[in-house]
Design a protein around this motif. Sequence first.
Motif, PDB file in Angstrom:
ATOM      1  N   UNK A   1      34.427  46.406  38.259  1.00  0.00           N
ATOM      2  CA  UNK A   1      34.063  45.767  37.009  1.00  0.00           C
ATOM      3  C   UNK A   1      34.713  46.476  35.829  1.00  0.00           C
ATOM      4  N   UNK A   2      34.714  45.782  34.700  1.00  0.00           N
ATOM      5  CA  UNK A   2      35.111  46.384  33.434  1.00  0.00           C
ATOM      6  C   UNK A   2      33.863  46.638  32.599  1.00  0.00           C
ATOM      7  N   UNK A   3      33.882  47.745  31.889  1.00  0.00           N
ATOM      8  CA  UNK A   3      32.810  48.051  30.944  1.00  0.00           C
ATOM      9  C   UNK A   3      33.362  47.839  29.539  1.00  0.00           C
ATOM     10  N   UNK A   4      32.760  46.888  28.828  1.00  0.00           N
ATOM     11  CA  UNK A   4      33.223  46.553  27.488  1.00  0.00           C
ATOM     12  C   UNK A   4      32.292  47.164  26.447  1.00  0.00           C
ATOM     13  N   UNK A   5      32.887  47.836  25.481  1.00  0.00           N
ATOM     14  CA  UNK A   5      32.156  48.305  24.311  1.00  0.00           C
ATOM     15  C   UNK A   5      32.390  47.270  23.214  1.00  0.00           C
ATOM     16  N   UNK A   6      31.311  46.626  22.796  1.00  0.00           N
ATOM     17  CA  UNK A   6      31.393  45.520  21.849  1.00  0.00           C
ATOM     18  C   UNK A   6      30.785  45.929  20.511  1.00  0.00           C
ATOM     19  N   UNK A   7      31.264  45.307  19.448  1.00  0.00           N
ATOM     20  CA  UNK A   7      30.735  45.604  18.114  1.00  0.00           C
ATOM     21  C   UNK A   7      30.414  44.301  17.403  1.00  0.00           C
ATOM     22  N   UNK A   8      29.182  44.197  16.910  1.00  0.00           N
ATOM     23  CA  UNK A   8      28.780  43.009  16.167  1.00  0.00           C
ATOM     24  C   UNK A   8      29.214  43.151  14.704  1.00  0.00           C
ATOM     25  N   UNK A   9      29.013  42.105  13.944  1.00  0.00           N
ATOM     26  CA  UNK A   9      29.434  42.128  12.538  1.00  0.00           C
ATOM     27  C   UNK A   9      28.673  43.181  11.739  1.00  0.00           C
ATOM     28  N   UNK A  10      27.452  43.460  12.134  1.00  0.00           N
ATOM     29  CA  UNK A  10      26.667  44.466  11.414  1.00  0.00           C
ATOM     30  C   UNK A  10      27.047  45.889  11.815  1.00  0.00           C
ATOM     31  N   UNK A  11      27.920  46.016  12.821  1.00  0.00           N
ATOM     32  CA  UNK A  11      28.311  47.341  13.302  1.00  0.00           C
ATOM     33  C   UNK A  11      27.524  47.807  14.508  1.00  0.00           C
ATOM     34  N   UNK A  12      26.587  46.992  14.994  1.00  0.00           N
ATOM     35  CA  UNK A  12      25.788  47.360  16.162  1.00  0.00           C
ATOM     36  C   UNK A  12      26.672  47.373  17.410  1.00  0.00           C
ATOM     37  N   UNK A  13      26.464  48.379  18.274  1.00  0.00           N
ATOM     38  CA  UNK A  13      27.251  48.481  19.511  1.00  0.00           C
ATOM     39  C   UNK A  13      26.475  47.897  20.682  1.00  0.00           C
ATOM     40  N   UNK A  14      27.153  47.075  21.471  1.00  0.00           N
ATOM     41  CA  UNK A  14      26.601  46.510  22.702  1.00  0.00           C
ATOM     42  C   UNK A  14      27.521  46.872  23.858  1.00  0.00           C
ATOM     43  N   UNK A  15      26.941  47.015  25.039  1.00  0.00           N
ATOM     44  CA  UNK A  15      27.722  47.304  26.241  1.00  0.00           C
ATOM     45  C   UNK A  15      27.562  46.149  27.219  1.00  0.00           C
ATOM     46  N   UNK A  16      28.689  45.711  27.785  1.00  0.00           N
ATOM     47  CA  UNK A  16      28.677  44.649  28.798  1.00  0.00           C
ATOM     48  C   UNK A  16      29.491  45.094  30.003  1.00  0.00           C
ATOM     49  N   UNK A  17      28.994  44.772  31.194  1.00  0.00           N
ATOM     50  CA  UNK A  17      29.734  45.041  32.428  1.00  0.00           C
ATOM     51  C   UNK A  17      30.067  43.708  33.077  1.00  0.00           C
ATOM     52  N   UNK A  18      31.376  43.455  33.231  1.00  0.00           N
ATOM     53  CA  UNK A  18      31.865  42.158  33.701  1.00  0.00           C
ATOM     54  C   UNK A  18      32.760  42.390  34.919  1.00  0.00           C
ATOM     55  N   UNK A  19      32.695  41.475  35.896  1.00  0.00           N
ATOM     56  CA  UNK A  19      33.571  41.571  37.073  1.00  0.00           C
ATOM     57  C   UNK A  19      35.019  41.760  36.640  1.00  0.00           C
ATOM     58  N   UNK A  20      35.739  42.582  37.408  1.00  0.00           N
ATOM     59  CA  UNK A  20      37.085  43.006  37.012  1.00  0.00           C
ATOM     60  C   UNK A  20      38.128  41.937  37.336  1.00  0.00           C
ATOM     61  N   UNK A  21      38.134  40.850  36.572  1.00  0.00           N
ATOM     62  CA  UNK A  21      39.217  39.874  36.680  1.00  0.00           C
ATOM     63  C   UNK A  21      39.510  39.346  35.277  1.00  0.00           C
TER      64      UNK A  21
END
Length: 354
Positions: A308-328
Amino acid sequence: MTTAPSISLHLQNLIKQYSPKLPPAVNAVTLTLHQGDLLSFLGPSGCGKTSLLRLIAGFEQPQDGTIEIAGRKVAGLGAWVPPEKRGVGMVFQDYALFPHLSVAQNVAFGLSDAHRAKSRVPKRVAEVLQLVGLQGLEQRHPHQLSGGQQQRVALARALAPRPQLVLLDEPLSNLDVQVRVRLRQELRDILKAAGASAIFVTHDQEEALSISDSIAVMRGGKLEQLGKPEEIYREPATRFVAEFVTQANFLPATWREGAWETEVGRFAGEGNGIGDRADLMVRQEDIMLHPDPGGTVLVRDRSFLGREHRYCLQTRSGRELIARIDAHKPLPVGSKVNISVAPQNWQLFAREEV
């Protein structure tokens, strides 16, 4: 008609306070462990899990409450049974093997005087060494063994007297990651084959989830949640359990016109009596990402973890979210996405103001 499993351990309102100036290290803990089950005490440093283990072992005395092992009261209400007479086997973090003794001698040392008849010792030592997969290494000394082999010797020594209960204090923490992953399954297999009841102390969420029949999550000396691994992970009872066990994301949410409104989208649902402001919990693996140049969420970074890939995401307010998605089809860093979550894969908690 099936009979209910017998009870290996019962704790009732157990309290341990080391100083009147400090809060209790163990605070009114009540739980039951059935014969043959494996229970993990899980929590951060200082949560009381090792103190609780020491109370069960008999290394500490409680201020209040009772401890029963296999139906016998060993502490509380005037009862006190010393550690060596509780029928408990102990496996320590540092193994505590005798360096000058061979593997067979270390295992034999775990047998009480009642087991020490010359005709019985070699047979029992051979049985437990076969159980832990160390046959043929009887004459080696601890320094001639790998860390994983030393841990199995410690387990064999604990199992040799056929204890009512086996206690394991961070048993895998000194091992390399690959060895730890392999040995935790071996430990479970060995304990199940022996029919032993066992308690693990660990701060490793993955270890607790993989090795246990049930998990006791602790915080500040209290039992935060007790349940099967799947229940703990999928249905955390408190925000702390959700944060510590699942390492979930939290989004401030406001109830408006039949849905919970967040900065990444609306989540249709019910108010659940929590008020019109709450924190919406989403596990990392339950987030779905939808590429959109006009999306509200930025892919700030991406890590490849094999499957899988681990994504570090950022919302417009600057909040950080983490998502783990199958590696394709990995999403490029710097791209914009929108987020969705299946209705059954999010949960509400009371708003925690920062």
